[in-house]
Design a protein around this motif. Structure first.
Motif, PDB file in Angstrom:
ATOM      1  N   ASP A 252     -35.006  -4.052   3.037  1.00  0.00           N
ATOM      2  CA  ASP A 252     -33.783  -3.274   3.221  1.00  0.00           C
ATOM      3  C   ASP A 252     -34.051  -1.890   3.808  1.00  0.00           C
ATOM      4  N   GLY A 253     -35.293  -1.605   4.156  1.00  0.00           N
ATOM      5  CA  GLY A 253     -35.626  -0.321   4.757  1.00  0.00           C
ATOM      6  C   GLY A 253     -35.799   0.801   3.756  1.00  0.00           C
ATOM      7  N   SER A 254     -35.998   0.466   2.492  1.00  0.00           N
ATOM      8  CA  SER A 254     -36.105   1.498   1.460  1.00  0.00           C
ATOM      9  C   SER A 254     -37.536   1.968   1.205  1.00  0.00           C
ATOM     10  N   THR A 255     -38.496   1.432   1.936  1.00  0.00           N
ATOM     11  CA  THR A 255     -39.885   1.877   1.795  1.00  0.00           C
ATOM     12  C   THR A 255     -40.138   3.025   2.768  1.00  0.00           C
ATOM     13  N   VAL A 256     -40.549   4.157   2.243  1.00  0.00           N
ATOM     14  CA  VAL A 256     -40.754   5.344   3.068  1.00  0.00           C
ATOM     15  C   VAL A 256     -41.896   5.115   4.044  1.00  0.00           C
ATOM     16  N   GLY A 257     -41.641   5.462   5.289  1.00  0.00           N
ATOM     17  CA  GLY A 257     -42.635   5.309   6.347  1.00  0.00           C
ATOM     18  C   GLY A 257     -43.178   6.641   6.786  1.00  0.00           C
ATOM     19  N   PHE A 258     -43.147   6.870   8.089  1.00  0.00           N
ATOM     20  CA  PHE A 258     -43.667   8.109   8.649  1.00  0.00           C
ATOM     21  C   PHE A 258     -42.752   9.278   8.320  1.00  0.00           C
ATOM     22  N   VAL A 259     -43.346  10.421   8.089  1.00  0.00           N
ATOM     23  CA  VAL A 259     -42.583  11.651   7.840  1.00  0.00           C
ATOM     24  C   VAL A 259     -42.793  12.571   9.035  1.00  0.00           C
ATOM     25  N   TYR A 260     -41.691  12.990   9.647  1.00  0.00           N
ATOM     26  CA  TYR A 260     -41.742  13.801  10.858  1.00  0.00           C
ATOM     27  C   TYR A 260     -41.343  15.244  10.582  1.00  0.00           C
ATOM     28  N   SER A 261     -41.800  16.139  11.445  1.00  0.00           N
ATOM     29  CA  SER A 261     -41.468  17.554  11.290  1.00  0.00           C
ATOM     30  C   SER A 261     -40.019  17.830  11.692  1.00  0.00           C
TER      31      SER A 261
END
Length: 194
Positions: free
Chosen positions: A72-81
């Motif tokens: 469902d897309g609830s797993t955190v991926g890349f974090v951007y500035s």
């Protein structure tokens, strides 16, 4: 390749303290042009809202495909500035610049709600799920949700500083080739409709 993708995912997600820079200013990477039958007039891109799963922040994307990843897309991926909404808006503007007739006085505005921006850890595919909203004088004239999944080939590489460009371009291509969207922009946005 898949092991490399998984290793890269784990390293970027688990060990990364500093947010990743996503270059929305330098569009030096060349992609295949968007194919349309006619150009679009008098359209201005306005604000994009990012409305991901509750566990995902405004600066984070989602991971898909890995064992602990949720579909469902609830797993955190890349974090951007930068906020993800700004990243996707810049990619949409860049793609649309190929088909828009430049104007200083746009009649219509194109905004969007971005539901998911994800990277598949198994095969390196990228996904964007966007609802486009076309407005003319504050009235909503057209709404369409498009989920685009760009299939990165086994030997194909994506520029890491513009990871979501190809999926976003695919989404924009689907939008501007849609007959209803073209008819609506012709009816409400073109110079002949004034």
């Amino acid at each position: 390749m898949k092991k490399t993708c998984l290793l890269m995912t784990l390293l970027m997600a688990g060990c990364s303290v500093k947010p990743i820079d996503y270059d929305t200013e330098n569009f030096s990477h060349k992609f295949s042009p968007i194919e349309v039958k006619e150009n679009i007039e008098n359209l201005q891109v306005i604000d994009f809202d990012y409305e991901p799963h509750l566990k995902i922040s405004a600066h984070s994307t989602s991971f898909l495909g890995c064992l602990p990843c949720s579909s469902d897309g609830s797993t955190v991926g890349f974090v951007y500035s930068k906020p993800v909404s700004e990243i996707i808006r810049a990619e949409v503007e860049q793609a649309l610049s190929e088909v828009l007739v430049p104007t200083n006085d746009a009649t219509c505005q194109l905004g969007a709600k971005v539901h998911m921006v994800a990277w598949d850890a198994v095969d390196g595919d990228t996904v964007v799920d966007i609802t486009y909203i076309l407005k003319q004088e504050g009235n909503i004239e057209y709404i369409r949700r498009i989920r685009a999944e760009y299939d990165n080939g086994i030997l194909e590489s994506s520029p890491s500083d513009r990871l979501f460009a190809k999926a976003t371009r695919q989404s924009v291509s689907t939008l501007v080739s849609n007959k209803d969207f073209i008819n609506t922009t012709n009816a409400f946005c073109s110079n002949s409709s004034k």
